[in-house]
Design an enzyme around this catalytic site. Structure first.
Site, short mmCIF file in Angstrom:
data_model
loop_
_atom_site.label_atom_id
_atom_site.label_comp_id
_atom_site.label_asym_id
_atom_site.label_seq_id
_atom_site.Cartn_x
_atom_site.Cartn_y
_atom_site.Cartn_z
N LYS A 83 0.86 -1.19 0.00
CA LYS A 83 0.00 0.00 0.00
C LYS A 83 0.90 1.24 0.00
CE LYS A 83 -4.11 1.33 2.63
NZ LYS A 83 -4.81 1.03 3.89
O1 G3P Z 1 -9.47 2.09 4.49
C1 G3P Z 1 -9.13 3.35 4.97
C2 G3P Z 1 -9.55 3.52 6.37
O2 G3P Z 1 -8.77 2.76 7.25
C3 G3P Z 1 -9.66 4.94 6.78
O3 G3P Z 1 -10.89 5.06 7.37
O4 G3P Z 1 -12.62 5.99 8.78
O5 G3P Z 1 -10.21 6.66 9.16
O6 G3P Z 1 -11.46 7.48 7.18
P1 G3P Z 1 -11.31 6.37 8.15
#
Ligand code: G3P
Length: 202
Positions: A83
């Site tokens: 990633k």
């Molecule tokens: O897949 C990306 C994720 O881990 C981020 O999520 O909720 O922190 O925007 P969030």
């Protein structure tokens, strides 16, 4: 549509994986840091549990260091996907790693041009962040729709991986928009199963 779990919690991953419908996992360094365990140790146990692709993110910002981290991460297991952040160096590393047959997931995508550049760099997956766009009062799902349409014009092979999923509706809308993969946090995943009328019907 493939379903990935967005988690580094091996207990939750194991439990949900018993369903037999989880196609892969995405992780990120902040999720791993929260768990208080070692990066490699967590990734090893996840790769043992889930046979599909497991995204592991580099933390370096320079091109050279991204490549060194990618080398180390890829040795953990053959299902590791590297990633990379959607930065100049991240795209450069993506192109380089693609040539060497690594699988890549270009993350932190917030615009269509960013997605086009990732596809041109040969990314296996591009991860548009729906929830974070919604937080900024921009329609996150619209980004998925636009990327989907543009990728179909040019037959780009990069898969659209809807990330930053916060709600059941994000899952529905991503599927309607034609996302190839939706990566879902365990809490949201559990909410997908239940409905009060199902309970009442029982
Ligand atoms: O897949 C990306 C994720 O881990 C981020 O999520 O909720 O922190 O925007 P969030």
């Amino acid at each position: 549509m493939k379903i990935f779990l967005d988690s580094t919690n091996i207990e939750e991953i194991r439990e949900i994986n018993k369903l037999g419908i989880i196609d892969g996992i995405t992780t990120n360094p902040s999720l791993i840091a929260k768990s208080g365990k070692g990066f490699n140790q967590i990734l090893k146990s996840i790769c043992k549990e889930v046979k599909g692709p497991v995204s592991a993110e580099v933390t370096a910002e320079s091109f050279e260091n991204m490549l060194s981290e990618a080398k180390i991460l890829s040795k953990i297991s053959k299902n590791i996907v590297i990633k990379l952040p959607l930065t100049f160096n991240g795209l450069k590393a993506c192109k380089h790693l693609t040539k060497k047959n690594y699988k890549t997931n270009v993350t932190l995508c917030f615009t269509v041009p960013q997605a086009i550049l990732a596809a041109k760099a040969g990314a296996t997956y591009i991860s548009p962040f729906i929830g974070r766009l919604d937080d900024a009062n921009v329609d996150g799902v619209q980004l998925i729709r636009e990327i989907k349409l543009i990728f179909s014009h040019y037959n780009y092979e990069t898969k659209i991986l809807a990330a930053s999923i916060r709600t059941k509706n994000h899952v529905t809308q991503s599927a309607l928009a034609g996302a190839d993969v939706v990566t879902i946090p365990p809490k949201v995943f559990s909410s997908l199963v239940n409905h009060n009328l199902t309970d009442k019907g029982l």
